[in-house]
Design an enzyme around this catalytic site. Structure first.
Site, PDB file in Angstrom:
ATOM      1  N   ASN A  31       8.348  -6.572  10.484  1.00  0.00           N
ATOM      2  CA  ASN A  31       7.223  -5.971   9.803  1.00  0.00           C
ATOM      3  C   ASN A  31       5.960  -6.159  10.644  1.00  0.00           C
ATOM      4  OD1 ASN A  31       5.301  -4.522   8.248  1.00  0.00           O
ATOM      5  ND2 ASN A  31       6.125  -5.324   6.160  1.00  0.00           N
ATOM      6  N   TYR A  67      -1.885  -9.911   9.005  1.00  0.00           N
ATOM      7  CA  TYR A  67      -2.174 -11.214   8.615  1.00  0.00           C
ATOM      8  C   TYR A  67      -2.594 -12.135   9.909  1.00  0.00           C
ATOM      9  CZ  TYR A  67       0.807  -9.729   4.687  1.00  0.00           C
ATOM     10  OH  TYR A  67       1.317  -9.048   3.762  1.00  0.00           O
ATOM     11  N   GLU A  91       5.133 -15.015   2.941  1.00  0.00           N
ATOM     12  CA  GLU A  91       6.411 -14.670   3.967  1.00  0.00           C
ATOM     13  C   GLU A  91       6.417 -13.121   4.434  1.00  0.00           C
ATOM     14  OE1 GLU A  91       7.490 -18.121   1.416  1.00  0.00           O
ATOM     15  OE2 GLU A  91       7.296 -16.066   0.838  1.00  0.00           O
ATOM     16  N   VAL A 121       0.793  -1.217   0.127  1.00  0.00           N
ATOM     17  CA  VAL A 121      -0.065   0.021  -0.094  1.00  0.00           C
ATOM     18  C   VAL A 121       0.900   1.161  -0.126  1.00  0.00           C
ATOM     19  CG1 VAL A 121      -1.721   1.247   1.251  1.00  0.00           C
ATOM     20  CG2 VAL A 121      -2.031  -1.215   1.149  1.00  0.00           C
TER      21      VAL A 121
END
Length: 155
Positions: free
Chosen positions: A115, A122, A110, A78
């Site tokens: 991050n 996720y 992955e 994004v």
């Protein structure tokens, strides 16, 4: 918690004409961005490549391979100034819907452990850690591991 999107983002297939704008986002979003050649190769070999737009402006994109009942999300990005507003979640859900439409039953990806926004996204979307790829990503001081996440697309 992500903000509610003000309008309705749209998903469409990625086109070669999008690559200049995609590369402008890619180099700002990642310390080790994909090259234009990688995107071109993904389109050439028939990977599922998508762009998310809002009011005719590119806000994100995703690339995934779908084959033999499995989907692998290879890139989900994004525009940096649009992050934290729910676009990533919307884009991820749209990609997973596309994968389901192509009969994928399981999706893999992955993510860098560092991050944390992506990792939280996720996990909140039902992904679970299923493995670790040692020294997978380039990093400032050598290499960084990758967490392998998976999620079933069918109940």
């Amino acid at each position: 918690m992500s903000a509610i999107l003000s309008t309705n983002p749209r998903l469409r297939p990625m086109r070669h004409e999008d690559l200049d704008e995609i590369m402008g986002v890619e180099v700002r979003a990642y310390p080790y961005p994909w090259t234009e050649g990688i995107f071109r190769d993904c389109m050439r070999v028939g990977y599922s490549c998508w762009v998310m737009t809002e009011a005719d402006s590119l806000v994100g994109y995703g690339v995934m391979s779908v084959a033999v009942g499995e989907c692998h999300v290879l890139n989900l990005c994004v525009r940096p100034e649009c992050q934290g507003q729910g676009y990533g979640r919307t884009l991820l859900r749209a990609l997973l819907e596309q994968a389901q439409g192509r009969n994928a039953q399981t999706v893999f990806l992955e993510v860098r452990p560092s991050n944390t926004p992506a990792l939280h996204l996720y996990l909140s979307e039902g992904f679970n850690e299923v493995g670790l790829r040692k020294r997978y990503y380039p990093a400032e001081r050598g290499r960084e591991d990758a967490l392998v996440l998976a999620r079933a697309l069918v109940e």
